[in-house]
Design an enzyme around this catalytic site. Structure first.
Site, PDB file in Angstrom:
ATOM      1  N   LYS A   1     -13.716  -7.313 -18.348  1.00 28.07           N
ATOM      2  CA  LYS A   1     -14.668  -7.827 -19.337  1.00 28.07           C
ATOM      3  C   LYS A   1     -14.437  -9.327 -19.578  1.00 28.07           C
ATOM      4  O   LYS A   1     -13.515  -9.913 -19.021  1.00 28.07           O
ATOM      5  CB  LYS A   1     -14.563  -7.010 -20.627  1.00 28.07           C
ATOM      6  CG  LYS A   1     -14.966  -5.526 -20.427  1.00 28.07           C
ATOM      7  CD  LYS A   1     -16.448  -5.339 -20.140  1.00 28.07           C
ATOM      8  CE  LYS A   1     -16.807  -3.997 -19.522  1.00 28.07           C
ATOM      9  NZ  LYS A   1     -16.802  -2.872 -20.405  1.00 28.07           N
TER      10      LYS A   1
HETATM   11  C1  LIG Z   1     -17.061  -1.396 -20.561  1.00 30.92           C
HETATM   12  C2  LIG Z   1     -18.120  -0.795 -21.381  1.00 30.92           C
HETATM   13  C3  LIG Z   1     -17.862   0.183 -22.363  1.00 30.92           C
HETATM   14  C4  LIG Z   1     -16.537   0.879 -22.498  1.00 30.92           C
HETATM   15  O1  LIG Z   1     -15.450   0.096 -22.639  1.00 30.92           O
HETATM   16  P1  LIG Z   1     -13.999   0.640 -22.202  1.00 30.92           P
HETATM   17  O2  LIG Z   1     -13.103  -0.385 -22.828  1.00 30.92           O
HETATM   18  O3  LIG Z   1     -13.966   0.629 -20.720  1.00 30.92           O
HETATM   19  O4  LIG Z   1     -13.814   1.985 -22.781  1.00 30.92           O
HETATM   20  C5  LIG Z   1     -18.893   0.613 -23.163  1.00 30.92           C
HETATM   21  N1  LIG Z   1     -20.135   0.153 -23.009  1.00 30.92           N
HETATM   22  C6  LIG Z   1     -20.444  -0.757 -22.066  1.00 30.92           C
HETATM   23  C7  LIG Z   1     -21.850  -1.222 -21.964  1.00 30.92           C
HETATM   24  C8  LIG Z   1     -19.457  -1.238 -21.212  1.00 30.92           C
HETATM   25  O5  LIG Z   1     -19.780  -2.113 -20.257  1.00 30.92           O
END
Ligand SMILES: *Cc1c(COP(=O)(O)O)cnc(C)c1O
Length: 393
Positions: free
Chosen positions: A186
């Site tokens: 991210k």
């Molecule tokens: C990455 C993501 C999540 C979940 O996050 P995690 O930290 O991997 O549990 C939820 N929604 C979206 C749109 C994402 O891209």
């Protein structure tokens, strides 16, 4: 980059205070779920989003589950979720015993289409969960107006959009609350981690209550509700705080990468970059291209060609109604049309212009090969039908 022969889709850069802060946790033994880095990360992240409260959790999925739980979403309720998103957005609704009801996206940015929401609202609808997809804000004014008209909560899934703004205002500051992810790919990372942000002090207290096993903050071992252990560690927050200190640099580098892509992809026929709305300042999470012709087979061939050149890529998300747990026969035309034609390209802070050039050159060659294959398939088709016609005559 360590390995010049391979360009990954994502790679965190941990060159700021991450190391010093983590070592401070180890040396001080503050490695569990309280400590100065947690307090500082929550306070600074709330400020970054322009809201007054931030509650750190162990990932972006639990952030969503916690947000929906704290808002009282439960069995029998429905939540409107964009069809084209990461599976966690729908799963969090399911964890509450509620039902995700899908709405299609709009073709320019592939974000939730406000025109598709109203038809999905029923007397059971309790909330709308817009996702700021690939770093581009959803159309929040229109979504907030609909929510007000039907008395629905709004939970923004901002997992991919740290720092994006909608009409000058940061994402995460519109809904009753908003969630972020700090997974390794991210915009900023804590390894695994997440955050719920809100301006509502009562909701913030409920989020803290449910995050920490439902423990009454005044009375040890008294649990008025069934809570969860969704806490973040001080170790993870140490990394998060160091990342947040550098987020302007990270975003500027990502914007430069996106600009290089835009420049170099402009000349390649048969594809377009995911668009952007005039009211949005998106953040480039993963630069996304859509093949304007062909289909899944061409997209997968392009990805294979990139990989052969040492370049990793990802297909964009599949529509959630095509996933086994959520299978529906309903047609969501925009999500279905573009999902098979989209791919995410490597996008990360440490990418150089040479890296971007290598990706674009490889993509250009792959697209030319695809176009040639399509042309010859068409010609064969013409020949065949010509031959058939001759036989018929
Ligand atoms: C990455 C993501 C999540 C979940 O996050 P995690 O930290 O991997 O549990 C939820 N929604 C979206 C749109 C994402 O891209």
């Amino acid at each position: 980059m360590a390995d010049r022969n391979f360009i990954p889709v994502a790679a965190p850069t941990l060159g700021g205070n991450e190391r010093a802060y983590v070592l401070e946790c180890l040396d001080s033994t503050w490695i569990s779920s309280s400590g100065r880095f947690l307090d500082a990360f929550e306070a600074d992240f709330a400020r970054f989003c322009g809201v007054s409260h931030a509650v750190a959790v162990n990932n972006g999925t639990t952030a969503l589950h916690l947000a929906l739980t704290a808002l009282g979403i439960g069995p029998g309720d429905e939540v409107i979720v964009p069809n084209l998103t990461y599976i966690a957005s729908a799963n969090a609704v399911t964890y509450c015993g509620a039902k995700p009801v899908f709405a299609d996206c709009e073709p320019l940015t592939l974000n939730l289409d406000p025109d598709c929401i109203e038809a999905r609202i029923t007397p059971r609808t309790r909330a709308i969960l817009p996702v700021h997809l690939y770093g581009h804000p959803a159309d929040m004014d229109r979504i907030m107006r609909l929510a007000a008209r039907y008395d629905l909560h709004v939970v923004e899934d901002a997992a991919e959009a740290h720092g994006a703004t909608y009409r000058g205002r940061p994402v995460g500051s519109f809904g009753a609350c908003a969630t972020f992810s700090f997974y390794g790919n991210k915009i900023i990372t804590t390894g695994e981690g997440g955050m719920v942000v809100t301006d509502d002090a009562t909701l913030a207290a409920r989020l803290r209550l449910y995050r920490g096993q439902g423990l009454d903050p005044q009375r040890r071992y008294i649990h008025p509700v069934v809570g969860f252990n969704y806490r973040m560690t001080n170790l993870a927050a140490a990394i998060g705080l160091a990342q947040l200190e550098r987020i302007d640099t990270i975003l500027a580098a990502r914007r430069q990468v996106a600009a290089w892509y835009a420049e170099r992809l402009a000349g390649i026929e048969g594809l377009r970059l995911l668009g952007s709305q005039p009211w949005a300042v998106p953040v480039p999470w993963l630069v996304t291209v859509l093949l304007t012709g062909g289909g899944a087979c061409e997209r997968d061939a392009v990805m294979a060609a990139l990989l052969a050149d040492g370049i990793d890529s990802r297909p964009i998300f599949y529509p959630t109604h095509q996933q086994a747990p959520y299978h529906e026969e309903t047609c969501y035309p925009v999500a279905e049309t573009w999902s098979v034609r989209g791919l995410n390209l490597p996008t990360f802070e440490a990418m150089t212009e040479a890296d971007v050039a290598a990706v674009c050159a490889s993509l250009g060659r792959a697209m030319a090969k695809c176009a040639a294959a399509l042309r010859s398939a068409e010609q064969n088709h013409v020949h065949e039908s010509h031959a058939r016609r001759i036989r018929v005559i």
